[in-house]
Design an enzyme around this catalytic site. Structure first.
Site, short mmCIF file in Angstrom:
data_model
loop_
_atom_site.label_atom_id
_atom_site.label_comp_id
_atom_site.label_asym_id
_atom_site.label_seq_id
_atom_site.Cartn_x
_atom_site.Cartn_y
_atom_site.Cartn_z
N GLU A 78 5.88 12.71 -39.12
CA GLU A 78 5.32 11.37 -39.02
C GLU A 78 5.28 10.91 -37.57
OE1 GLU A 78 6.63 9.66 -43.42
OE2 GLU A 78 7.91 9.28 -41.69
N LYS B 294 17.28 10.80 -49.82
CA LYS B 294 16.00 10.96 -49.12
C LYS B 294 16.05 12.04 -48.04
CE LYS B 294 12.75 8.88 -49.65
NZ LYS B 294 12.33 7.58 -49.10
N SER C 163 18.94 4.62 -44.95
CA SER C 163 20.17 3.84 -44.92
C SER C 163 20.57 3.36 -46.31
CB SER C 163 20.01 2.63 -43.99
OG SER C 163 18.99 1.76 -44.48
N HIS D 234 0.87 -1.18 0.00
CA HIS D 234 0.00 0.00 0.00
C HIS D 234 0.90 1.22 0.00
CE1 HIS D 234 -3.06 2.91 1.12
NE2 HIS D 234 -4.01 1.97 1.10
N THR E 22 -9.03 20.56 -52.28
CA THR E 22 -10.12 19.82 -51.64
C THR E 22 -10.10 18.43 -52.23
OG1 THR E 22 -11.75 20.60 -53.27
CG2 THR E 22 -11.50 21.90 -51.26
N HIS E 23 -10.26 17.45 -51.35
CA HIS E 23 -10.13 16.04 -51.75
C HIS E 23 -8.74 15.74 -52.31
CE1 HIS E 23 -14.53 15.59 -51.31
NE2 HIS E 23 -14.60 16.76 -51.92
#
Length: 469
Positions: free
Chosen positions: A298, A291, A286, A89, A163-164
């Site tokens: 993310e 990139k 890697s 406790h 839009t969309h």
């Protein structure tokens, strides 16, 4: 309180900075300290001291005992955890360890007088949440300042609205950021309200009837701690407050995810209108040295999922058996630290991203113009109707030219200029007005005034001026 040796829990914070944190990867130092075991037990002691001293002032506890508890009562995390492993406790382990540290049994017997475990735990948790909330509110403010600056920096930078995911009509990049700023301001308002709902204590005993110390003493103790008083409680402060607080954190996380997702889309190779910061020695892959991935954005999107899931757990905590069970306790040991830590981290990261984000106005304009005038189809439709053409006939004429231009990758403007149906209503000068980009953007300043506050004509806002430096 919840049974179990939390001191041996792998998710447990230790007291000192630099020791194992709850989520080391995402924990910033100040917020980590708020949820450390050392700080938690210190807040428990703070509640105990406030209670003892308030009772001493009222003549219910000897003043010399309260003074001794204040002078000698200490928190020893290792000792508390060791005792908890035996008694199962944590509050009892805490009172035993602090009582021993006082060194005077006659004084120590007044520690925790008239109180139940959750008088201490819930009230101390309110102190922890208050400290965590100050850090989050500060982060929201800093984030808002960056949004303000960058919105004004790109107030008149044309961009295609989508839009969309499809090109629609022109906007400015600043208008997009102004939208984010306004949402952040709403989050600040919501968060202040939710934090205020959490800033209450309770010293009303095991079932909330205040039979041991009374409502007046409860108010005195909470006042010493700078907290409001829950008007009514069971053994615990009711968990609808916590659900509201976690809901607000989830909304903040959702806003940050929304912005991060937008930046991810704008960073796509075929779009490349904006880009999150990329460090000088940073590597994106890697296997592929070229990139530059939006990895932090993310990350923000992923962490937002966790904060939202914790909101669901907070709602599950609202319903407890009768005057209290401990099903909420184990959950809150995770969701309150985790959610505040994550939102604090996410705000810091997104503030840095927005502040250092690379923006490519030339690419924005090139993308806007890439459909060769198609984005003015709505304005053309409106102008034709205004000049007397029936809406259905106007829609058919505009759509036929738009589809033909789209399929053949030819100029929409050239096509409509050569269409006799349209030329009947719009001459060359009027048509030029139809395809005028600045006409589409003429109300941006007015919208900015609504968002950031109006300023005299020709005078930039302070934020706008700072953004140009």
């Amino acid at each position: 309180m919840e049974e179990g040796n939390t001191g041996n829990c792998p998710r447990n914070f230790l007291s000192a900075f630099g020791e194992k944190a709850l989520i080391p990867r995402y924990t910033r130092q100040e917020m980590g300290h708020v949820w450390s075991d050392g700080n938690k037990f210190s807040k428990w002691l703070e509640v105990e001291l406030a209670a003892t001293e308030a009772l001493a002032e009222a003549g219910q506890v000897p003043k010399e005992a309260a003074a001794a508890i204040r002078s000698h009562g200490k928190v020893d995390v290792t000792r508390i955890n060791e005792l908890e492993s035996r008694v199962k406790h944590d509050v009892i382990a805490f009172t035993m360890a602090v009582g021993d540290s006082i060194g005077d049994p006659a004084a120590a017997r007044w520690l925790h007088y008239g109180m139940t475990s959750n008088d201490v735990v819930d009230t101390a948790q309110a102190l922890q949440v208050r400290d965590a909330s100050k850090l989050i509110e500060r982060g929201l403010g800093m984030f808002g300042e960056v949004l303000d600056l960058r919105a004004h920096e790109f107030c008149h930078t044309p961009q295609i609205g989508r839009t969309h995911g499809i090109h629609a009509e022109p906007i400015t990049f600043g208008l997009k950021i102004a939208n984010w700023f306004a949402e952040n301001q709403r989050n600040i308002t919501r968060f202040r309200e939710a934090a205020a709902q959490m800033a209450v204590g309770k010293i009303s005993g095991a079932v909330g009837n205040a039979s041991h110390l009374g409502p007046e003493m409860e108010e005195r103790i909470c006042k010493r701690l700078g907290l409001g008083v829950a008007p009514v409680a069971s053994q615990v402060i009711q968990r609808d407050r916590h659900a509201q607080y976690l809901s607000t954190l989830a909304l903040i996380a959702a806003t940050l995810e929304k912005i991060a997702l937008e930046i991810r889309h704008l960073q796509r190779t075929e779009v490349r209108e904006a880009e999150e910061p990329f460090g000088g020695e940073q590597r994106g892959s890697s296997a592929m040295p070229h990139k530059r991935n939006p990895v932090t954005c993310e990350q923000i999107c992923g962490l937002a999922r966790l904060v939202r899931s914790n909101m669901l757990a907070a709602f599950e905590n609202v319903a407890l058996w009768h005057e209290r069970d401990i099903s909420h306790s184990s959950v809150e040991r995770i969701i309150l630290p985790d959610s505040t830590i994550l939102v604090d981290y996410m705000l810091s990261k997104m503030t840095a991203i927005l502040g250092q984000m690379r923006v490519f106005p030339e690419r924005m304009l090139r993308n806007l113009e890439s459909t060769r005038g198609l984005v003015y189809s709505g304005q053309l439709l409106q102008d034709l109707v205004e000049k007397g053409m029936s809406r259905d006939d106007a829609y058919k004429a505009v759509q036929e030219n738009a589809m033909a231009a789209w399929e053949s990758d030819t100029s929409f403007r050239d096509r409509v200029a050569a269409d006799a149906r349209i030329a009947k209503y719009l001459d060359a000068k009027t048509l030029a007005h139809t395809f005028d980009l600045q006409r589409q953007l003429r109300y941006v300043d007015a919208i900015f005034d609504r968002v950031f506050g109006a300023h005299p004509a020709g005078e930039k806002s302070a934020a706008g001026s700072a953004g140009k430096q």
